[in-house]
Design a protein around this motif. Structure first.
Motif, short mmCIF file in Angstrom:
data_model
loop_
_atom_site.label_atom_id
_atom_site.label_comp_id
_atom_site.label_asym_id
_atom_site.label_seq_id
_atom_site.Cartn_x
_atom_site.Cartn_y
_atom_site.Cartn_z
N ARG A 224 -22.51 -36.14 -34.55
CA ARG A 224 -23.32 -35.05 -33.98
C ARG A 224 -23.02 -34.88 -32.49
O ARG A 224 -22.93 -33.75 -31.99
CB ARG A 224 -24.81 -35.33 -34.19
CG ARG A 224 -25.28 -35.13 -35.62
CD ARG A 224 -26.80 -35.08 -35.69
NE ARG A 224 -27.42 -36.31 -35.20
CZ ARG A 224 -27.64 -37.37 -35.95
NH1 ARG A 224 -27.28 -37.37 -37.24
NH2 ARG A 224 -28.23 -38.44 -35.46
N GLY A 227 -19.83 -33.09 -32.23
CA GLY A 227 -19.99 -31.67 -32.52
C GLY A 227 -20.59 -30.91 -31.35
O GLY A 227 -20.14 -29.80 -31.01
N ASP A 228 -21.60 -31.50 -30.71
CA ASP A 228 -22.22 -30.83 -29.56
C ASP A 228 -21.27 -30.79 -28.38
O ASP A 228 -21.15 -29.75 -27.70
CB ASP A 228 -23.51 -31.57 -29.17
CG ASP A 228 -24.59 -31.45 -30.22
OD1 ASP A 228 -24.52 -30.52 -31.05
OD2 ASP A 228 -25.51 -32.32 -30.23
N ALA A 230 -18.02 -30.92 -28.38
CA ALA A 230 -16.84 -30.11 -28.65
C ALA A 230 -17.09 -28.62 -28.42
O ALA A 230 -16.14 -27.84 -28.33
CB ALA A 230 -16.36 -30.33 -30.08
N ARG A 231 -18.36 -28.22 -28.31
CA ARG A 231 -18.67 -26.81 -28.04
C ARG A 231 -18.56 -26.48 -26.56
O ARG A 231 -18.70 -25.31 -26.18
CB ARG A 231 -20.08 -26.50 -28.52
CG ARG A 231 -20.26 -26.63 -30.03
CD ARG A 231 -21.64 -26.10 -30.45
NE ARG A 231 -21.84 -26.25 -31.88
CZ ARG A 231 -22.47 -27.26 -32.45
NH1 ARG A 231 -22.98 -28.24 -31.68
NH2 ARG A 231 -22.62 -27.35 -33.75
N THR A 232 -18.31 -27.49 -25.73
CA THR A 232 -18.22 -27.27 -24.29
C THR A 232 -16.78 -27.42 -23.83
O THR A 232 -16.09 -28.36 -24.23
CB THR A 232 -19.10 -28.29 -23.54
OG1 THR A 232 -18.59 -29.61 -23.76
CG2 THR A 232 -20.54 -28.22 -24.03
N PRO A 233 -16.31 -26.51 -22.99
CA PRO A 233 -14.93 -26.62 -22.50
C PRO A 233 -14.65 -27.91 -21.74
O PRO A 233 -13.54 -28.44 -21.80
CB PRO A 233 -14.79 -25.39 -21.58
CG PRO A 233 -15.84 -24.43 -22.05
CD PRO A 233 -16.98 -25.28 -22.52
N TRP A 236 -13.13 -30.77 -23.77
CA TRP A 236 -11.71 -30.65 -24.10
C TRP A 236 -10.83 -30.87 -22.88
O TRP A 236 -9.71 -31.38 -23.00
CB TRP A 236 -11.44 -29.29 -24.72
CG TRP A 236 -12.13 -29.15 -26.05
CD1 TRP A 236 -13.24 -28.42 -26.33
CD2 TRP A 236 -11.77 -29.82 -27.27
NE1 TRP A 236 -13.60 -28.57 -27.65
CE2 TRP A 236 -12.72 -29.42 -28.25
CE3 TRP A 236 -10.76 -30.70 -27.61
CZ2 TRP A 236 -12.66 -29.88 -29.56
CZ3 TRP A 236 -10.70 -31.16 -28.91
CH2 TRP A 236 -11.65 -30.76 -29.87
#
Length: 430
Positions: A224, A227-228, A230-233, A236
Motif C-alpha cells: 500500500r 502504491g501511494d 508511486a503516485r507521486t513524481p 520515481w
C-alpha cells in the motif's frame, strides 16, 4: 514521557545496530573469495555461481521494504533476530552442498532474505524512530557499518579459505551472524516509548513517530505504501537516482573493477587491494555525508555526489594501467569517499516527503531500485565487455547516467516542513 539526565538509550541502540550491520555484512565478502574454490570442487560454471549471487542481490533489495513493514508490526528485535539466524543457517548449510540448486537456496534465498532484512531500510527505521537530532550523522555512521563489515571480513575470509578451506570460511561467516543474536535480544529496543522515552532530541515540532502506528498485514502495508508513493513524481525521481547509484557502485565497480583492471595488465591481487581501499574510504565518506546532511540541503549533496562520481567514471579508463599510478590512488580515495555517501541525504528526503511513519518503508522501495540498478549493470557491463572487448563503454555509459541522476536530484522539491538547520538537543541529554 521522561527524558534521561545522562545517556539516552538511542546511543545504545545505535551501536548495537552498527555491530549487527557489520556482522551481517560478513557474507558479502564470501562470494568473490569462494567462487574459484566452488568451481574447482564441484565443477559449477562461474555463470551458475553468479546466478546465486544475482538472486542474493535482488532479494537483498526487494526484501527491504517488507522488512521495514515487519519491523513496524512485530518490532525491530524480532525481525533482526530472525534475519541473523537466516544468514547463519544459509551460510552454514553450504558445507553440506552437493548440487547447484542448493547453492541458490542457501546463498541466494536464505542469505539474500536475511541480509535484505538488515539493509538500508533497517538503518532508516532505527534513525527515524530513535533520533530527531543528529539523524543525518547517525544514518551515515550506520550506513558505514555494511562497508566496515566487508572491509573487516574480506581479508579474514580470504586467509581462512587459503589456509583452512572454503567450508571453514563459510562456517566463520555463519558464526559472525549468530554471535550477535544475544546482543540484539538483550539490548535492542523497538521504540523509545518502550522505555518511557521520546526520540533523542525530540521537540514539540518534531516529536518523532508514535509507537505501534501500523496494523494489518505487513506485506499488505508495504504494498500500500508503494502504491501511494508511486503516485507521486518525487518517488520515481528518488528511485531513479538511487537505481543509478546502485548501477555505478555495486553493479559496475564492485563487480567489474577487478577484471577491468586485469584487462590493462594489473595483477588481480593489486586490483583487489585497491577495491578494498575503496571500502575503507567509504566509511569516512559516509559518516561525513551524514554530518553534512544535518546541515546542508540534501538535494545539493546528491547533485554534488553524482556529478563528481560521473567525473571519476569518465576518467577511469585513462587511469587503469599495469601498475598503480598517482591518478589511480586519487580515484580510489575519491570514489571511496563517494561510494554510499548518497544514502543519508536520500533517507532524509524520503522522511521529509513521505513522513516519519512510512519514510523507512518508502526508502526500502527506493533501495530496491538501487539493487535492481546494480543487478542490471552487473549483467550489462559484462555483455558490453563480451561484445566490444573493453569495459570502457560501460564506464562512459555509467558516467552519463550519473549526470542524469544529478539533474533528477536537483529537480526534487523539498517539503515545506523540512527544517533547514539541525534540531537543537535538550540540555542534559547525551
Amino acid at each position: 514521557m521522561r527524558q534521561p539526565s545522562e545517556l539516552h538509550w538511542a546511543w545504545v541502540v545505535a551501536p548495537i545496530t552498527f555491530v549487527t550491520l557489520v556482522a551481517s555484512a560478513a557474507f558479502r565478502s564470501v562470494p568473490g573469495v569462494l567462487m574459484d574454490p566452488l568451481h574447482m570442487e564441484f565443477g559449477w560454471s562461474h555463470a551458475t555461481i553468479g546466478f546465486a549471487v544475482s538472486v542474493n542481490m535482488v532479494l537483498f533489495g526487494l526484501i527491504s521494504p517488507f522488512a521495514a513493514a515487519l519491523m513496524d508490526r512485530f518490532g525491530i528485535r524480532v525481525v533482526v533476530t530472525c534475519a541473523l539466524v537466516a544468514i547463519s543457517v544459509g551460510s552454514g548449510l553450504t558445507v553440506f552442498m552437493t548440487a547447484s540448486w542448493q547453492l541458490v537456496l542457501c546463498w541466494g534465498v536464505l542469505v539474500g532474505a536475511g541480509s535484505g532484512s538488515m539493509s538500508m531500510a533497517f538503518v532508516a527505521t532505527v534513525v527515524n524512530r530513535w533520533f530527531v537530532a543528529r539523524r543525518g550523522l547517525v544514518s551515515g555512521i550506520l550506513t558505514a557499518g555494511s562497508a566496515t563489515g566487508q572491509l573487516v571480513f574480506l581479508p579474514v575470509v580470504a586467509w581462512i579459505t587459503t589456509h583452512h578451506g572454503w567450508r571453514t570460511a563459510a562456517l566463520t561467516t555463519a558464526a559472525a551472524a549468530l554471535v550477535v543474536v544475544p546482543l540484539v535480544a538483550v539490548l535492542m529496543r523497538n521504540h523509545p516509548a518502550d522505555l518511557g522515552l521520546r526520540a533523542y532530541g525530540a521537540t514539540p515540532e518534531d516529536p518523532g513517530p508514535a509507537p505501534h502506528e501500523s496494523a494489518g498485514s505487513s506485506a499488505g502495508r508495504a504494498l500500500r505504501v508503494l502504491g501511494d508513493a508511486a503516485r507521486t513524481p518525487v518517488f520515481w525521481v528518488l528511485a531513479g537516482g538511487f537505481a543509478i547509484c546502485g548501477a555505478t557502485t555495486n553493479g559496475l565497480i564492485a563487480t567489474h573493477f577487478i577484471p577491468a583492471a586485469m584487462d590493462h595488465g594489473m595483477p588481480p591481487t593489486t586490483a583487489a587491494s585497491l577495491l578494498a581501499l575503496v571500502g575503507l574510504f567509504d566509511v569516512g565518506g559516509t559518516i561525513a555525508s551524514g554530518w553534512f546532511t544535518d546541515r546542508v540541503d540534501p538535494r545539493y549533496l546528491l547533485l554534488t555526489y553524482y556529478t563528481l562520481r560521473g567525473v571519476g567514471l569518465a576518467v577511469l579508463p585513462s587511469l587503469l594501467a599495469p601498475h598503480t599510478t598517482p591518478g589511480t590512488w586519487v580515484f580510489v580515495v575519491f570514489y571511496g569517499l563517494d561510494w554510499v555517501a548518497t544514502v543519508p541525504p536520500t533517507v532524509m528526503l524520503c522522511r521529509e516527503r513521505f513522513g516519519p511513519g512510512v519514510g523507512a518503508i518508502v526508502f526500502g522501495w527506493v533501495f530496491a531500485a538501487h539493487q535492481l540498478g546494480a543487478s542490471a549493470m552487473a549483467s550489462g557491463a559484462g555483455v558490453i565487455r563480451d561484445r566490444t572487448g573493453s569495459y570502457d563503454p560501460a564506464f562512459y555509459l555509467a558516467a552519463g547516467l550519473c549526470v542524469i541522476a544529478a539533474v533528477l536530484s536537483l529537480s526534487i522539491r523539498r517539503s515545506r516542513k523540512a527544517a533547514p538547520a539541525p534540531v537543537p538537543v535538550t540540555a542534559g541529554t547525551w
